[in-house]
Design a protein around this motif. Structure first.
Motif, PDB file in Angstrom:
ATOM      1  N   ALA A  39       0.852  -1.197   0.000  1.00 35.79           N
ATOM      2  CA  ALA A  39       0.000   0.000   0.000  1.00 35.79           C
ATOM      3  C   ALA A  39       0.879   1.235   0.000  1.00 35.79           C
ATOM      4  O   ALA A  39       1.963   1.239   0.602  1.00 35.79           O
ATOM      5  N   LEU A  40       0.407   2.270  -0.692  1.00 34.55           N
ATOM      6  CA  LEU A  40       1.126   3.546  -0.760  1.00 34.55           C
ATOM      7  C   LEU A  40       0.163   4.681  -0.404  1.00 34.55           C
ATOM      8  O   LEU A  40      -1.038   4.575  -0.678  1.00 34.55           O
ATOM      9  N   PRO A  41       0.672   5.773   0.151  1.00 39.74           N
ATOM     10  CA  PRO A  41      -0.188   6.929   0.380  1.00 39.74           C
ATOM     11  C   PRO A  41      -0.685   7.488  -0.959  1.00 39.74           C
ATOM     12  O   PRO A  41      -0.117   7.189  -2.016  1.00 39.74           O
ATOM     13  N   ALA A  42      -1.715   8.334  -0.900  1.00 39.75           N
ATOM     14  CA  ALA A  42      -2.300   8.877  -2.138  1.00 39.75           C
ATOM     15  C   ALA A  42      -1.395   9.926  -2.788  1.00 39.75           C
ATOM     16  O   ALA A  42      -1.376  10.063  -4.008  1.00 39.75           O
ATOM     17  N   ASN A  43      -0.632  10.650  -1.974  1.00 37.21           N
ATOM     18  CA  ASN A  43       0.091  11.816  -2.485  1.00 37.21           C
ATOM     19  C   ASN A  43       1.471  11.466  -3.055  1.00 37.21           C
ATOM     20  O   ASN A  43       2.377  11.054  -2.329  1.00 37.21           O
ATOM     21  N   ARG A  94       7.439  11.587   8.509  1.00 38.40           N
ATOM     22  CA  ARG A  94       7.111  12.262   9.776  1.00 38.40           C
ATOM     23  C   ARG A  94       8.336  12.411  10.675  1.00 38.40           C
ATOM     24  O   ARG A  94       8.260  13.110  11.701  1.00 38.40           O
ATOM     25  N   ILE A  95       9.452  11.774  10.319  1.00 36.54           N
ATOM     26  CA  ILE A  95      10.683  11.966  11.115  1.00 36.54           C
ATOM     27  C   ILE A  95      11.795  12.577  10.258  1.00 36.54           C
ATOM     28  O   ILE A  95      12.972  12.523  10.626  1.00 36.54           O
ATOM     29  N   GLU A 103      -3.010  13.663   5.695  1.00 37.01           N
ATOM     30  CA  GLU A 103      -3.880  13.618   6.868  1.00 37.01           C
ATOM     31  C   GLU A 103      -4.688  12.313   6.863  1.00 37.01           C
ATOM     32  O   GLU A 103      -5.219  11.922   5.812  1.00 37.01           O
ATOM     33  N   GLY A 104      -4.749  11.665   7.996  1.00 39.17           N
ATOM     34  CA  GLY A 104      -5.533  10.425   8.097  1.00 39.17           C
ATOM     35  C   GLY A 104      -4.749   9.186   7.687  1.00 39.17           C
ATOM     36  O   GLY A 104      -5.212   8.068   7.901  1.00 39.17           O
ATOM     37  N   GLU A 105      -3.584   9.375   7.065  1.00 39.99           N
ATOM     38  CA  GLU A 105      -2.747   8.214   6.699  1.00 39.99           C
ATOM     39  C   GLU A 105      -1.638   8.079   7.736  1.00 39.99           C
ATOM     40  O   GLU A 105      -0.892   9.032   7.988  1.00 39.99           O
TER      41      GLU A 105
END
Ligand code: UT7
Length: 325
Positions: A12-16, A145-146, A48-50
């Motif tokens: 799975a990959l984020p949408a962005n 995020r890091i 957001e939300g991921e």
């Protein structure tokens, strides 16, 4: 006897999707520099939300579907991550709750970019003891995020994502002969003396902050080629297999130049190396299962193939695993 068998994979990959040009608008870098030094063209960044758990759950569901097994049959979840949703409980327990297979074993493993290899070896060992019959092994990260988004030497290198595999305990056929498919040999290593070459400058016990990734890239590069070549040789020797017999190498995707140098050192043809770094960048523990799933779904890796997984990361930690698909 071979070890646990791989029943299915998912990712799975984020949408962005974020291109090198997008990053060049934020920090002093260029598409040319990033491609030439790393091979990376784009990466996916969680919005957001991921979170690590949402990506892990999506990858796990895809792997269960690919394997054709019910979530209720999973007795063990081992999740590799350096970017858990929370300091505790383990992100694996969130995955367990979402899948509704509560009551079995679920925990996280922290070995950064080698995390998936560590998680795979741990799950294989537990399945061999009879602790569970089926496992989900997941690598999932939100490294974005890091990252220090002001530091061009690190922020262009990483991306977010997740990959998962369903493993089943070793078995025999109707005549009692061991099945040919399964994990043949795995080797893991760590050398804590190199902590300061690749680390996060924060944490609950030291700074009470999350911290940011710090890396001395050139030194890590040098160690990566040496360590990966030696662990690959160890696994080949354990399995009594020559490099030319390997159908596919699925490496940790940090830098296309590391993949080329390692393959060359071992005499493995470049067209046998699965390279996804151009699309995903370095997704840490997610990178090996993401690349494995990509190459299975596009038809490169098939049942019966001899596949070598390998990774190296912070710690340092490194490892390799040879699998008959
Ligand atoms: O996943 C865990 C394992 N991690 C790895 O395996 C990463 C291993 N290391 C690497 O992949 C490479 O060392 C990097 C891609 C991180 C860096 O490539 P390099 O060829 O080793 O470059 P360098 O660090 O030696 O830097 C060369 C130059 C420097 O400028 P000067 O000092 O020569 O003037 C850097 O400041 O490139 C500069 N630079 C950049 N320029 C444009 C560093 N980052 C950037 C950037 N854009 N993003």
């Amino acid at each position: 006897m071979t070890g646990s068998r791989l029943l299915g994979t998912g990712s799975a990959l984020p949408a962005n999707r974020v291109t090198n040009a997008d990053l060049a608008a934020r920090v002093e870098t260029s598409d040319e520099w990033i491609i030439e030094r790393t091979g990376i063209r784009q990466r996916y960044i969680a919005g957001e939300g991921e979170t690590t758990s949402t990506l892990a759950i999506a990858a796990a569901r895809a792997a269960l579907e690919d394997a054709g097994v019910e979530a209720s049959s999973i007795g063990l979840i081992v999740l590799a991550t350096a970017t858990p949703d929370n300091t505790f409980p383990a992100t694996a327990t969130k995955v367990q709750a979402a899948l509704g297979c509560n009551g079995g074993v679920a925990f996280d493993v922290a070995a950064v970019c080698s995390g998936f290899l560590y998680a795979l070896a741990t799950a294989d060992s537990l399945l061999r003891t009879g602790m569970a019959r089926r496992a989900l092994v997941i690598g999932a990260e939100t490294f974005s995020r890091i990252l220090d988004w002001e530091d061009r030497t690190t922020c262009v290198l990483f991306g977010d994502g997740a990959g998962a595999v369903v493993l089943e305990a070793p078995d025999t056929d109707a005549a009692g002969n061991p099945l040919a498919a399964g994990i043949i040999s795995t080797r893991l290593h760590a050398d804590g003396a190199h902590h300061d070459l690749l680390y996060v400058d924060g944490g609950p016990s030291s700074t009470q902050t999350t911290g940011h990734v710090r890396m001395k890239g050139r030194e890590v590069f040098r160690h990566a080629v040496v360590n990966l070549s030696s662990v690959l040789e160890e696994v080949l020797e354990d399995a009594n297999v020559s490099a030319s017999q390997i159908d596919w190498v699925v490496p940790h995707q940090a830098n296309a130049r590391i993949l080329d140098a390692t393959a060359k050192k071992l005499g493995i043809a470049p067209d046998k190396v699965v390279v996804t770094v151009q699309d995903h960048a370095n997704t840490s523990a997610a990178s090996v299962p993401l690349a494995l799933d990509t190459a299975r779904r596009d038809g490169r890796i098939k049942a019966g193939d001899l596949v070598m997984l390998e990774a190296m990361g912070g710690g340092f930690t490194w490892g390799a695993s040879l699998i008959r698909m």
